[in-house]
Design a protein around this motif. Structure first.
Motif, short mmCIF file in Angstrom:
data_model
loop_
_atom_site.label_atom_id
_atom_site.label_comp_id
_atom_site.label_asym_id
_atom_site.label_seq_id
_atom_site.Cartn_x
_atom_site.Cartn_y
_atom_site.Cartn_z
N LEU A 1 -53.74 64.49 -21.54
CA LEU A 1 -54.60 63.35 -21.25
C LEU A 1 -55.63 63.63 -20.17
O LEU A 1 -56.46 62.77 -19.86
N ARG B 1 -57.85 64.99 -24.79
CA ARG B 1 -58.20 63.64 -25.21
C ARG B 1 -58.71 63.64 -26.65
O ARG B 1 -58.45 62.70 -27.41
N SER C 1 -56.39 61.80 -29.62
CA SER C 1 -57.09 60.69 -30.26
C SER C 1 -57.23 60.87 -31.77
O SER C 1 -57.32 59.88 -32.51
N LEU D 1 -46.72 60.92 -26.54
CA LEU D 1 -46.73 59.94 -25.45
C LEU D 1 -45.32 59.52 -25.06
O LEU D 1 -45.04 59.27 -23.89
N CYS E 1 -48.01 64.35 -19.45
CA CYS E 1 -49.34 64.14 -20.01
C CYS E 1 -50.28 63.52 -18.99
O CYS E 1 -51.43 63.91 -18.86
N THR E 2 -49.80 62.51 -18.28
CA THR E 2 -50.68 61.82 -17.33
C THR E 2 -50.96 62.70 -16.12
O THR E 2 -51.99 62.57 -15.48
N PHE F 1 -54.74 56.76 -15.74
CA PHE F 1 -53.97 56.59 -16.97
C PHE F 1 -52.54 56.23 -16.61
O PHE F 1 -51.60 56.92 -16.95
N ILE G 1 -54.52 54.14 -21.87
CA ILE G 1 -54.51 55.24 -22.82
C ILE G 1 -55.05 54.79 -24.18
O ILE G 1 -55.85 55.48 -24.80
#
Length: 256
Positions: free
Chosen positions: A135, A141, A145, A156, A163-164, A170, A176
């Motif tokens: 992310l 991203r 996406s 996630l 990830c964050t 985020f 997100i």
């Protein structure tokens, strides 16, 4: 030396099963030129590890589902990297700014190819092999996406904290989801000095048969031009490189 030889034989055996589908232990031994005792010892080890499965019904061994998926993924990754790398360098010649090619691995994007070493405008080094939380950059991203929803949900769910990467912008699923919706609407992932204050970047997904195999980006020094100016200048050639890679992947598939 014995351990190295055993590992090498194990790899040969897995490659053989990946090609042949199913085979008896005796057939594997004869095809690989191994003794039957050695073959069965390796098969027992691989079965215990869950990589190979044995069927009493036909007395044959085959790759387990997880190993089949891994083998398929490795083949696809190798293929897309081979196809995309020349286009990555052609893109850099057109725009002069650095370009990168990355794949997804367990919640991070791993840069596999980069033109930073040859770009006259690069201010970064050691890019190849670098790992970035999915992310926290335009490559990741773009990946999250445009990858299939099931895969995105798994990333996630299983790797949210990694990830964050601790970035406060985020810290909720709502943020997100907003980023994903914007990325899909734009057609590219973006990073505007939020991870690296000196540079910004945009990235596009390389898609094939419903999956995202890799992502390609262009980065620039943020003080050299505004984000909107860079998008206007770089998005078209970046997207054309992406389409060229996807066309070649499709053409090679048709030939095979």
């Amino acid at each position: 030396m014995d351990n190295v030889r055993t590992i090498s034989r194990g790899i040969d055996l897995l490659e053989f099963l990946n090609r042949s589908g199913k085979a008896t232990g005796a057939h594997i031994a004869s095809q690989l030129g191994l003794s039957r005792p050695s073959t069965y010892r390796i098969l027992e080890t691989l079965t215990a590890c869950g990589v190979v499965r044995y069927s009493e019904k036909d007395n044959k061994y085959a790759l387990d589902w997880s190993a089949q998926t891994l083998a398929s993924g490795l083949t696809e990754r190798s293929r897309v990297l081979c196809v995309a790398t020349p286009y990555l360098y052609e893109l850099q010649k057109k725009v002069q700014w650095p370009t990168d090619l990355a794949i997804h691995e367990n919640g991070v994007m791993v840069v596999k190819e980069s033109t930073h070493p040859i770009s006259p405008y690069s201010i970064e080094s050691g890019i190849v092999g670098s790992r970035h939380p999915v992310l926290c950059g335009s490559l990741g991203r773009a990946y999250i996406s445009f990858c299939p929803k099931g895969e995105r949900d798994a990333i996630l769910k299983n790797f949210f904290s990694r990830c964050t990467g601790g970035y406060e912008y985020f810290n909720s699923m709502q943020q997100i989801e907003w980023m994903i919706a914007k990325t899909r609407a734009d057609g590219f992932g973006s990073r505007q000095q939020d991870v690296n204050a000196e540079t910004s970047s945009i990235a596009v997904p390389i898609r094939f048969l419903g999956r995202v195999l890799a992502c390609m980006d262009i980065s620039w020094i943020a003080s050299a031009m505004s984000f909107d100016e860079a998008v206007k200048k770089f998005h078209a050639p970046l997207d054309e490189a992406r389409r060229a890679v996807e066309r070649q992947l499709a053409a090679e598939t048709m030939l095979n």
